[in-house]
Design a protein around this motif. Structure first.
Motif, PDB file in Angstrom:
ATOM      1  N   LEU A 259       0.853  -1.188   0.000  1.00  0.00           N
ATOM      2  CA  LEU A 259       0.000   0.000   0.000  1.00  0.00           C
ATOM      3  C   LEU A 259       0.886   1.233   0.000  1.00  0.00           C
ATOM      4  CD1 LEU A 259      -2.441  -1.215   2.785  1.00  0.00           C
ATOM      5  CD2 LEU A 259      -2.925  -1.122   0.347  1.00  0.00           C
ATOM      6  N   CYS A 260       0.494   2.240  -0.776  1.00  0.00           N
ATOM      7  CA  CYS A 260       1.291   3.461  -0.896  1.00  0.00           C
ATOM      8  C   CYS A 260       0.400   4.680  -0.702  1.00  0.00           C
ATOM      9  CB  CYS A 260       1.970   3.510  -2.262  1.00  0.00           C
ATOM     10  SG  CYS A 260       2.874   5.052  -2.579  1.00  0.00           S
TER      11      CYS A 260
ATOM     12  N   GLU B 196       1.346  -3.296  -6.126  1.00  0.00           N
ATOM     13  CA  GLU B 196       1.313  -2.073  -5.322  1.00  0.00           C
ATOM     14  C   GLU B 196       0.014  -1.306  -5.560  1.00  0.00           C
ATOM     15  OE1 GLU B 196       4.972   0.376  -4.763  1.00  0.00           O
ATOM     16  OE2 GLU B 196       3.783   1.966  -5.702  1.00  0.00           O
ATOM     17  N   ILE B 197      -0.672  -0.964  -4.489  1.00  0.00           N
ATOM     18  CA  ILE B 197      -1.889  -0.161  -4.569  1.00  0.00           C
ATOM     19  C   ILE B 197      -1.529   1.273  -4.177  1.00  0.00           C
ATOM     20  CG2 ILE B 197      -4.217   0.192  -3.664  1.00  0.00           C
ATOM     21  CD1 ILE B 197      -4.323  -2.818  -3.082  1.00  0.00           C
TER      22      ILE B 197
ATOM     23  N   ILE C 259      -2.836   4.647  -3.552  1.00  0.00           N
ATOM     24  CA  ILE C 259      -4.175   5.160  -3.278  1.00  0.00           C
ATOM     25  C   ILE C 259      -4.413   6.509  -3.943  1.00  0.00           C
ATOM     26  CG2 ILE C 259      -5.774   5.876  -1.444  1.00  0.00           C
ATOM     27  CD1 ILE C 259      -4.631   3.675   0.279  1.00  0.00           C
ATOM     28  N   ASP C 260      -3.403   7.353  -3.996  1.00  0.00           N
ATOM     29  CA  ASP C 260      -3.529   8.641  -4.685  1.00  0.00           C
ATOM     30  C   ASP C 260      -3.948   8.445  -6.144  1.00  0.00           C
ATOM     31  OD1 ASP C 260      -3.363  10.994  -3.280  1.00  0.00           O
ATOM     32  OD2 ASP C 260      -1.489  11.637  -4.209  1.00  0.00           O
ATOM     33  N   SER C 261      -3.241   7.573  -6.835  1.00  0.00           N
ATOM     34  CA  SER C 261      -3.524   7.316  -8.251  1.00  0.00           C
ATOM     35  C   SER C 261      -4.883   6.650  -8.414  1.00  0.00           C
ATOM     36  CB  SER C 261      -2.436   6.422  -8.855  1.00  0.00           C
ATOM     37  OG  SER C 261      -1.178   7.062  -8.793  1.00  0.00           O
ATOM     38  N   PHE C 262      -5.195   5.726  -7.538  1.00  0.00           N
ATOM     39  CA  PHE C 262      -6.484   5.042  -7.589  1.00  0.00           C
ATOM     40  C   PHE C 262      -7.623   6.060  -7.481  1.00  0.00           C
ATOM     41  CE2 PHE C 262      -9.990   2.909  -5.230  1.00  0.00           C
ATOM     42  CZ  PHE C 262     -10.360   1.997  -6.202  1.00  0.00           C
ATOM     43  N   TYR C 263      -7.492   6.995  -6.559  1.00  0.00           N
ATOM     44  CA  TYR C 263      -8.533   8.009  -6.365  1.00  0.00           C
ATOM     45  C   TYR C 263      -8.684   8.900  -7.593  1.00  0.00           C
ATOM     46  CZ  TYR C 263     -10.864  12.203  -4.647  1.00  0.00           C
ATOM     47  OH  TYR C 263     -11.725  13.272  -4.507  1.00  0.00           O
TER      48      TYR C 263
ATOM     49  N   ALA D 286       4.155  -2.769   3.256  1.00  0.00           N
ATOM     50  CA  ALA D 286       4.268  -4.028   2.519  1.00  0.00           C
ATOM     51  C   ALA D 286       3.778  -5.166   3.412  1.00  0.00           C
ATOM     52  CB  ALA D 286       5.712  -4.266   2.102  1.00  0.00           C
ATOM     53  N   ILE D 287       2.903  -6.008   2.864  1.00  0.00           N
ATOM     54  CA  ILE D 287       2.308  -7.097   3.639  1.00  0.00           C
ATOM     55  C   ILE D 287       2.398  -8.388   2.835  1.00  0.00           C
ATOM     56  CG2 ILE D 287       0.287  -7.825   4.963  1.00  0.00           C
ATOM     57  CD1 ILE D 287      -0.811  -4.937   4.455  1.00  0.00           C
TER      58      ILE D 287
END
Length: 245
Positions: A6-7, A119-120, A122-126, A46-47
């Motif tokens: 997650l980023c 990698e997710i 979140i900024d780009s996803f939004y 990282a998980i």
């Protein structure tokens, strides 16, 4: 092993810390690996888990992404798009309420668009995947603006009362203590203290709306007459959920 990263922008790393606090012990108990790191203005988490825990990891990551989108991005969206001429102590609480009100619909849409691979960001996803969701939020903001709800505290409180009545409760019990010129809020998971200035009271209202507890115990020292405005506002929103002791 099944792995996800997650980023988030570094300024939003409080969500990473909250995630670790909630799930790190459970993940490690099940032989999972969790590593957080800040680099290049980004916060990374990282998980890695065994394949048989893959669905569990997807579930908690989905809830994490939803929490960040609603409490941060969606809240800021409404803050920018709802017209507020004169912000009051209940303005932030209202923005929080409309942000969390239809969270299940947000979750359904986000779940359909989120890819649980690699990698997710979140900024780009939004910004690149949630245009349709933002259009929906914009319609909500338009209705609020058109009806002049933000023009008076009375209108805001009436809507808050309705939203709390029809929304899920996120806490069973919240204890509020007014003493020594300070406000302390406690529930099963955490304790917070609030100042008695405009920003502090505004933050208290927003936190109470976010929790939407089933019961609120208020302990008020007899000498603390200055808190009457706060208790009256809470009674206006939560009505018979309020108890004094």
């Amino acid at each position: 092993m099944y792995e996800l990263t997650l980023c988030l922008p570094a300024e939003k790393q409080k969500y990473v810390l909250e995630f670790c606090k909630a799930f790190e012990k459970e993940l490690k108990k099940n032989n999972g690996i969790i590593v957080k790191q800040n680099a290049g203005g980004k916060s990374y988490l990282a998980i890695a888990v065994c394949e048989n825990k893959k669905d569990y990891l997807k579930s908690i990551v989905l809830d994490f992404v939803l929490k960040v989108i609603i409490e941060d991005y969606k809240f800021e969206f409404f803050k920018e798009n709802i017209v507020v001429q004169s912000p009051s102590k209940v303005t932030e609480a209202f923005l929080m309420a409309v942000s969390i009100f239809d969270a299940e619909i947000d979750k359904e849409i986000i779940s359909s668009l989120l890819e649980f691979e690699g990698e997710i960001v979140i900024d780009s996803f939004y910004y690149f995947k949630l245009q349709g969701l933002k259009e929906r939020w914009a319609r909500t903001a338009g209705i609020i603006n058109k009806n002049g709800i933000m023009n008076s505290d009375r209108s805001i409180i009436d809507v808050l009362k309705y939203l709390c009545a029809v929304s899920d409760n996120n806490s069973v019990l919240v204890n509020l203590m007014f003493a020594g010129g300070k406000i302390e809020m406690k529930n099963y998971y955490k304790a917070k203290k609030f100042k008695t200035d405009h920003d502090g009271i505004s933050s208290l209202y927003a936190e109470m709306i976010k929790l939407n507890p089933m019961k609120i115990n208020i302990r008020l020292d007899e000498e603390e007459v200055g808190f009457k405005e706060i208790t009256e506002t809470l009674k206006s929103v939560f009505e018979d959920k309020i108890y004094f002791n």
